[in-house]
Design a protein around this motif. Structure first.
Motif, PDB file in Angstrom:
ATOM      1  N   CYS A  15     -20.032  76.076  59.365  1.00  0.00           N
ATOM      2  CA  CYS A  15     -19.581  75.143  60.408  1.00  0.00           C
ATOM      3  C   CYS A  15     -19.965  73.707  60.060  1.00  0.00           C
ATOM      4  N   PHE A  16     -21.170  73.524  59.509  1.00  0.00           N
ATOM      5  CA  PHE A  16     -21.610  72.187  59.112  1.00  0.00           C
ATOM      6  C   PHE A  16     -20.719  71.631  58.007  1.00  0.00           C
ATOM      7  N   ILE A  17     -20.406  72.453  57.027  1.00  0.00           N
ATOM      8  CA  ILE A  17     -19.543  72.015  55.930  1.00  0.00           C
ATOM      9  C   ILE A  17     -18.165  71.627  56.463  1.00  0.00           C
ATOM     10  N   LEU A 106     -23.247  66.443  49.809  1.00  0.00           N
ATOM     11  CA  LEU A 106     -24.535  66.813  50.394  1.00  0.00           C
ATOM     12  C   LEU A 106     -24.429  68.108  51.200  1.00  0.00           C
ATOM     13  N   ALA A 107     -23.354  68.285  51.940  1.00  0.00           N
ATOM     14  CA  ALA A 107     -23.171  69.505  52.732  1.00  0.00           C
ATOM     15  C   ALA A 107     -23.117  70.736  51.826  1.00  0.00           C
ATOM     16  N   TYR A 108     -22.410  70.633  50.726  1.00  0.00           N
ATOM     17  CA  TYR A 108     -22.345  71.756  49.787  1.00  0.00           C
ATOM     18  C   TYR A 108     -23.694  71.991  49.103  1.00  0.00           C
ATOM     19  N   ILE A 109     -24.404  70.916  48.772  1.00  0.00           N
ATOM     20  CA  ILE A 109     -25.719  71.062  48.148  1.00  0.00           C
ATOM     21  C   ILE A 109     -26.689  71.755  49.097  1.00  0.00           C
ATOM     22  N   LEU A 110     -26.651  71.409  50.386  1.00  0.00           N
ATOM     23  CA  LEU A 110     -27.530  72.063  51.355  1.00  0.00           C
ATOM     24  C   LEU A 110     -27.250  73.563  51.437  1.00  0.00           C
ATOM     25  N   GLY A 114     -30.042  76.281  50.377  1.00  0.00           N
ATOM     26  CA  GLY A 114     -30.409  77.334  51.326  1.00  0.00           C
ATOM     27  C   GLY A 114     -30.199  78.719  50.748  1.00  0.00           C
ATOM     28  N   PHE A 115     -29.108  78.896  50.018  1.00  0.00           N
ATOM     29  CA  PHE A 115     -28.833  80.179  49.375  1.00  0.00           C
ATOM     30  C   PHE A 115     -29.947  80.523  48.386  1.00  0.00           C
TER      31      PHE A 115
END
Length: 151
Positions: A15-17, A106-110, A114-115
């Motif tokens: 959802c954030f992405i 940044l959204a993809y990096i987060l 997390g993964f």
């Protein structure tokens, strides 16, 4: 417990992405359109008008062909795509402006970080993670459908 943590992480990260990509893309497109000169706006308009007219012509041609050849089976080879002919320097420049946006990356990096945190701590449950992503995907599509229906 692992399933729930992975589900929640997958749901909220997806959802954030989606939210980041949506708002960043919308702002980038608005900036590009606001900074565009009259000629660039007219060329964008012509691209969409040409595509719409081509689609109408294709539908008319298909209907005429069908009416002429009722009962006949024919295979028509489609014409070459106009994709490469529509590429120019300004469209490439605008594509890079839209794609390489720091907040989007940044959204993809987060998500990736997390993964790997879940993986390193032996807390990764792929079924839970992908279930969360799947439910978030359905959720986003459902919300967009409701929003379009309300408009």
């Amino acid at each position: 417990m692992e399933f729930i943590v992975n589900f929640i992480f997958g749901f909220f990260s997806f959802c954030f992405i989606v939210l980041v990509v949506f708002f960043v893309q919308a702002n980038s497109i608005k900036k590009i359109l606001n900074n565009a000169n009259k000629e660039e706006l007219e060329s964008l308009q012509n691209i969409y008008v040409d595509k719409y007219e081509d689609k109408e012509e294709d539908e008319i041609n298909v209907n005429k062909k069908w009416n002429e050849d009722i009962g006949k089976v024919s295979v028509e080879i489609p014409k070459k795509s106009k994709f490469f002919s529509s590429i120019n320097l300004s469209s490439i420049k605008n594509g890079f402006k839209i794609f390489f946006i720091p907040l989007r990356i940044l959204a993809y990096i987060l998500f990736v970080v997390g993964f790997f945190i879940l993986l390193r701590n032996d807390y990764l449950n792929l079924v839970g993670l992908f279930s969360g992503v799947l439910v978030a995907n359905v959720f986003v599509v459902f919300v967009l459908a409701l929003k379009n229906r309300a408009n």
